[in-house]
Design a protein around this motif. Sequence first.
Motif, PDB file in Angstrom:
ATOM      1  N   SER A   1       0.972   9.051   6.358  1.00 17.43           N
ATOM      2  CA  SER A   1       0.264  10.153   5.687  1.00 17.43           C
ATOM      3  C   SER A   1      -0.933   9.635   4.908  1.00 17.43           C
ATOM      4  O   SER A   1      -1.931  10.352   4.757  1.00 17.43           O
ATOM      5  N   ALA A   2      -0.857   8.386   4.407  1.00 16.39           N
ATOM      6  CA  ALA A   2      -2.021   7.795   3.720  1.00 16.39           C
ATOM      7  C   ALA A   2      -3.192   7.682   4.694  1.00 16.39           C
ATOM      8  O   ALA A   2      -4.334   7.984   4.343  1.00 16.39           O
ATOM      9  N   CYS A   3      -2.886   7.256   5.928  1.00 14.54           N
ATOM     10  CA  CYS A   3      -3.944   7.137   6.944  1.00 14.54           C
ATOM     11  C   CYS A   3      -4.508   8.522   7.282  1.00 14.54           C
ATOM     12  O   CYS A   3      -5.716   8.678   7.417  1.00 14.54           O
ATOM     13  N   TRP A   4      -3.626   9.497   7.392  1.00 14.78           N
ATOM     14  CA  TRP A   4      -4.085  10.864   7.691  1.00 14.78           C
ATOM     15  C   TRP A   4      -4.959  11.387   6.551  1.00 14.78           C
ATOM     16  O   TRP A   4      -5.965  12.054   6.789  1.00 14.78           O
ATOM     17  N   ALA A   5      -4.510  11.080   5.321  1.00 20.11           N
ATOM     18  CA  ALA A   5      -5.293  11.525   4.161  1.00 20.11           C
ATOM     19  C   ALA A   5      -6.669  10.859   4.170  1.00 20.11           C
ATOM     20  O   ALA A   5      -7.663  11.462   3.789  1.00 20.11           O
ATOM     21  N   LEU A   6      -6.704   9.648   4.625  1.00 21.62           N
ATOM     22  CA  LEU A   6      -7.970   8.896   4.677  1.00 21.62           C
ATOM     23  C   LEU A   6      -8.931   9.509   5.688  1.00 21.62           C
ATOM     24  O   LEU A   6     -10.119   9.651   5.412  1.00 21.62           O
TER      25      LEU A   6
ATOM     26  N   THR B   1       0.852  -1.209   0.000  1.00 21.60           N
ATOM     27  CA  THR B   1       0.000   0.000   0.000  1.00 21.60           C
ATOM     28  C   THR B   1       0.881   1.250   0.000  1.00 21.60           C
ATOM     29  O   THR B   1       0.629   2.207  -0.735  1.00 21.60           O
ATOM     30  N   SER B   2       1.915   1.217   0.855  1.00 19.34           N
ATOM     31  CA  SER B   2       2.830   2.360   0.940  1.00 19.34           C
ATOM     32  C   SER B   2       3.507   2.621  -0.407  1.00 19.34           C
ATOM     33  O   SER B   2       3.594   3.763  -0.850  1.00 19.34           O
ATOM     34  N   CYS B   3       3.985   1.540  -1.050  1.00 20.93           N
ATOM     35  CA  CYS B   3       4.661   1.697  -2.352  1.00 20.93           C
ATOM     36  C   CYS B   3       3.711   2.301  -3.381  1.00 20.93           C
ATOM     37  O   CYS B   3       4.079   3.231  -4.106  1.00 20.93           O
ATOM     38  N   LEU B   4       2.485   1.758  -3.426  1.00 17.87           N
ATOM     39  CA  LEU B   4       1.547   2.233  -4.433  1.00 17.87           C
ATOM     40  C   LEU B   4       1.126   3.678  -4.175  1.00 17.87           C
ATOM     41  O   LEU B   4       0.934   4.450  -5.113  1.00 17.87           O
ATOM     42  N   PHE B   5       1.002   4.037  -2.910  1.00 16.10           N
ATOM     43  CA  PHE B   5       0.678   5.424  -2.564  1.00 16.10           C
ATOM     44  C   PHE B   5       1.791   6.348  -3.056  1.00 16.10           C
ATOM     45  O   PHE B   5       1.535   7.423  -3.600  1.00 16.10           O
ATOM     46  N   PHE B   6       3.031   5.873  -2.885  1.00 13.71           N
ATOM     47  CA  PHE B   6       4.173   6.673  -3.352  1.00 13.71           C
ATOM     48  C   PHE B   6       4.160   6.814  -4.878  1.00 13.71           C
ATOM     49  O   PHE B   6       4.411   7.889  -5.409  1.00 13.71           O
TER      50      PHE B   6
END
Lengths: 156, 490
Positions: free
Chosen positions: B182-187, B50-55
């Motif tokens: 940051s993905a979680c924060w964005a969510l 998930t982290s890689c794809l978000f990047f």
Amino acid sequence: MLLALLLVETVDSVHPISTISSENQRRTNKLCLAEERFSPCRRFLPAGGLIGYLTDCDVSLLLTSARSEEIISAVLEPPRVYSDHLNYPAPSGSWGLKYYYAQYALCPLILVRSVCPDIFVGDFVEATSSARLEKSGLFIVVKDFGNGTLILRKRG
Amino acid sequence: MTALFLLLVYSAFVGYELVRPVKRSLRCNSQFVYTLLQICIGTGIGLGVTSCLFFYCMSAFGSSSSKSFWIAVGALGLIVVTAKHCGRRVLPEIEIIHKAVNGQVSMHISGILLLIFSFSLCNSTIWFITQSMAQPYGCLDSCAIWNLRARFLFRSPDTWQVGLSDLLVHSDYPLLLPSLISACWALVQKEDILVPILMGFIYTALTLVLLVLSVGLFRGINQGLLAGITLLSYPNLIIFGASQCADVPLGFYYLSAIVLLVLALSSKGGHCWFLVALSSGLAAWTKNEGIVFALSMFLLLLLCNLRIDRKPTLITLAWIAAGFLIPGGALLLFKVRLSAENDVLSTLSMSLLQQKLFYWPRYQQILCQFGQELFKFPYCRINPIPFLFLYGFIVGSSLNRRYLRGIVASGLAIALVSLGYFFVYVVTPHDLHWHLDWSLKRLILQLWPSVLFLIFIAIAPPEQLRFRTRFRQEVCKSLRRLPHLVLSLF
């Protein structure tokens, strides 16, 4: 035998809990305090980019030196000196720890110890620092938040 | 909180679906353990991917907003569907053989072990909570590196690259943890202080569970519990887990890759090279030290395949490449286009390198401090290493030849990583004493779960002790000698 040892280790791990927690508690308070102290500043600062960062020791350095900007450049360390980071974690009282806390609180701004930016954030412990700095004629205090946190601008 | 839980469940599901094609045909009673193990590895892999794809999405769209996150989630779903349809046909099955032991004795020992494990677990959980309450923003490292990057990604979604400026410290560190946070924060659309704390907790718990389950799978759950108790008795796991640094996630990916490597090498005709490569790649995407690990694993994977098949089949190589592709691509993109120069490598010149490589007192100093650190074992009053060896000597090894290749290969991987770390110290531009003092305990923490895994699958489980007369004799003999041995150790 191994079980006995592991049990001793587990029970013994209660010991570091007390020491580490209290040590971190002190550190945490500083970080939490930095968050609280700098949060009012953010409204008065630009949304991004570079701003200067000044502490008490910078004020002393500035005021004991000649008052031309060239000298200030020489006194304040350039923004990218890796040896600064070697002091990390800096001993308490020096600028290192305070800098990291301020940087964390004021993100996405980048704090630099340089005279290049026009706007500065002052992070002072001594009450006299801001007055001394303003008296020197080098900076104008834009906003004093009353908790050792100031926004300053270079004169001229 | 709910959003983080949903992300975790989604990542776990996605990771599980990625791991599931490595199907089992167990001839043992550990099917449940194996499923749990798959979920555990799957969760870690799911979070990493998930982290890689978000990047990737951030880089492609130039924004770290929630839009990128949702695209990443969609891409992840697509990968899973593809893996589900293609993977099962391509990846062969894994077969694990584990001898069931005498139920009565095993249950008796299980009870004692479970009791101590529960006590350790409660103690560690309370400790973790206390630590997190005391330092909600993490330690200095996390607020200067990991959480700071996450804040940059979240607070300036359209100019997030500013957070990788070389004016900030360690801007060359990969972004697994910051982009996840940051993905979680964005969510959730807010900077929730709980997210980094929970992320630290998830990786700490995953490391522990993975160790218990993987040792349990190979050696029975009693041995797994013993390994878990040993890991929990190492305070650095909780200290660094609660400090929100990347060392615990890195340790998890090391362990995950090592477990999968042993699984791959001990399976009958089955390989899960793809997952070994993926875990190794995610280690590289977690922290710079992980790059050394990923390179070591890459070499080992090639060597293992050369040795097993004599000539590696194209499909095996393709799976290894596919495993490295997602995290490796993200890392390459990050290192080439975005990150600042590495502080160790950027200051190295040929003459300086020669000067440092041939200055023997540096080697002496590093070895001395390595030895001291292992002897002291930070925060432990009693060093567990001599006791582990002593215990291993008493209990002995009843190693299945099946596992031997996996253990040797994994041991080699750890040795290669340690060697890599060693030479980084040799050439470091920083003050050597400071560098060793600041980082050595982290390196030990990163490798410790993997080392424990290897130790506990190499030695016999506690229940087998009863059935071996020769071992009983050895125990009696050793117990008589124990006071002298203990005295000589200290």
